[in-house]
Design an enzyme around this catalytic site. Structure first.
Site, PDB file in Angstrom:
ATOM      1  N   ASP A   1       4.361   7.598  -1.367  1.00 39.67           N
ATOM      2  CA  ASP A   1       3.008   7.991  -0.978  1.00 39.67           C
ATOM      3  C   ASP A   1       2.252   6.803  -0.403  1.00 39.67           C
ATOM      4  O   ASP A   1       2.262   5.701  -0.977  1.00 39.67           O
ATOM      5  CB  ASP A   1       2.227   8.542  -2.173  1.00 39.67           C
ATOM      6  CG  ASP A   1       2.647   9.958  -2.541  1.00 39.67           C
ATOM      7  OD1 ASP A   1       3.286  10.621  -1.693  1.00 39.67           O
ATOM      8  OD2 ASP A   1       2.347  10.408  -3.666  1.00 39.67           O
ATOM      9  N   LEU A   2       1.604   7.040   0.727  1.00 38.83           N
ATOM     10  CA  LEU A   2       0.816   5.992   1.363  1.00 38.83           C
ATOM     11  C   LEU A   2      -0.591   5.985   0.780  1.00 38.83           C
ATOM     12  O   LEU A   2      -1.241   7.026   0.673  1.00 38.83           O
ATOM     13  CB  LEU A   2       0.743   6.235   2.868  1.00 38.83           C
ATOM     14  CG  LEU A   2      -0.145   5.271   3.671  1.00 38.83           C
ATOM     15  CD1 LEU A   2       0.443   3.869   3.656  1.00 38.83           C
ATOM     16  CD2 LEU A   2      -0.311   5.765   5.103  1.00 38.83           C
ATOM     17  N   CYS A   3      -1.063   4.819   0.406  1.00 34.79           N
ATOM     18  CA  CYS A   3      -2.421   4.654  -0.109  1.00 34.79           C
ATOM     19  C   CYS A   3      -3.242   3.936   0.953  1.00 34.79           C
ATOM     20  O   CYS A   3      -3.071   2.739   1.170  1.00 34.79           O
ATOM     21  CB  CYS A   3      -2.412   3.869  -1.416  1.00 34.79           C
ATOM     22  SG  CYS A   3      -4.048   3.666  -2.154  1.00 34.79           S
ATOM     23  N   ILE A   4      -4.125   4.689   1.602  1.00 36.46           N
ATOM     24  CA  ILE A   4      -4.945   4.127   2.668  1.00 36.46           C
ATOM     25  C   ILE A   4      -6.294   4.836   2.647  1.00 36.46           C
ATOM     26  O   ILE A   4      -6.371   6.052   2.396  1.00 36.46           O
ATOM     27  CB  ILE A   4      -4.238   4.287   4.035  1.00 36.46           C
ATOM     28  CG1 ILE A   4      -5.019   3.584   5.144  1.00 36.46           C
ATOM     29  CG2 ILE A   4      -4.004   5.737   4.371  1.00 36.46           C
ATOM     30  CD1 ILE A   4      -4.281   3.571   6.484  1.00 36.46           C
TER      31      ILE A   4
ATOM     32  N   ASN B   1       0.800  -1.225   0.000  1.00 34.56           N
ATOM     33  CA  ASN B   1       0.000   0.000   0.000  1.00 34.56           C
ATOM     34  C   ASN B   1       0.836   1.281   0.000  1.00 34.56           C
ATOM     35  O   ASN B   1       0.337   2.348   0.364  1.00 34.56           O
ATOM     36  CB  ASN B   1      -0.949  -0.010   1.196  1.00 34.56           C
ATOM     37  CG  ASN B   1      -1.826  -1.247   1.218  1.00 34.56           C
ATOM     38  OD1 ASN B   1      -1.759  -2.039   2.158  1.00 34.56           O
ATOM     39  ND2 ASN B   1      -2.621  -1.450   0.184  1.00 34.56           N
TER      40      ASN B   1
END
Length: 247
Positions: free
Chosen positions: A99-102, A93
């Site tokens: 970049d964090l994808c959450i 993720n």
């Protein structure tokens, strides 16, 4: 000290965001989130934070020291911040650029193709504390249904399905944990290795800033203007009274 709206280029119209961030920062100083260290990138700007994440014990990330930048929008908390890792993190993720994808950091829009429910996305009742706790949860249990890093997702699934026999994913994480120790040494940080040390509350950051450093001017402005108007009215009244006595 300059105010964040001056140093960060934010207008005084964002004073509600300044107030919200100042209160959250103070709260995180007094009651830190376990496994994290939070501080400002600049003492003059509340909209850019540095977050250090300690790898949770008994996970692949144990002993890791992962640094990230959290950037808040001018209309926070109505829009979510972004979180970008500065330390290399191989994770389903996390995009290659860090970049964090959450879900919790996605705007609250109805997007059936994303596979996310609106209730899983950002809303103004969320805060930095809930974000950080979600990050820890994501480290332990990646979301592989809509991965940001497909290769990492495939490796993670192989590792999990093989019950750890397929070491490719695990070996990459261990290398990154080892490299992260260099940053920890540079920052003079001792990463907790046991669950007991991990859950102990950390000391507040060194830059213990007063809330008045950020939003007093923004929020007292109206009151100051009212006081000036009252003073002006009183002076006018005194002048009128004085003129009446003279006549």
């Amino acid at each position: 000290m300059s105010h964040p709206r001056m140093a960060g280029g934010h207008s005084s119209g964002n004073s509600s965001a300044v107030r919200a961030l100042a209160l959250e920062y103070k709260s995180l100083q007094e009651e830190p989130v376990e496994g994290f260290r939070v501080r400002l990138l600049s003492d003059e700007n509340l909209f850019d934070w540095e977050v250090a994440i300690y790898g949770p014990p008994d996970t692949l990330y144990q002993a890791g020291y992962f640094k990230a930048h959290m950037r808040f929008p001018p209309d926070y908390p109505y829009s979510p911040p972004s979180l970008r890792f500065q330390t290399k993190v191989w994770h389903p993720n996390v995009y290659e650029n860090g970049d964090l994808c959450i879900s919790i950091l996605h705007p609250p829009i109805d997007d059936p193709q994303s596979g996310e429910l609106p209730c899983e996305r950002w809303n103004p009742t969320q805060n930095v504390r809930t974000i950080l706790l979600s990050v820890v949860s994501l480290l332990n249990e990646p979301n592989t249904s809509s991965p940001a890093n497909v290769d990492a997702s495939v490796m993670y699934r192989k590792w999990k399905e093989s019950k750890g026999k397929d070491k490719e994913y695990e070996n990459i994480i261990k290398k990154q944990v080892l490299l992260s120790k260099v940053d920890a040494e540079k920052d003079g940080v001792v990463v907790p290795l046991t669950l007991e040390d991990y859950v102990v509350k950390a000391k507040p950051p060194e830059n213990n800033l007063e809330l008045t450093d950020f939003y007093d001017d923004d929020y007292d402005m109206d009151n100051d203007e009212d006081d000036l108007e009252d003073d002006s009215s009183n002076e006018q009244y005194d002048d009128d009274s004085g003129n009446g006595d003279e006549s």
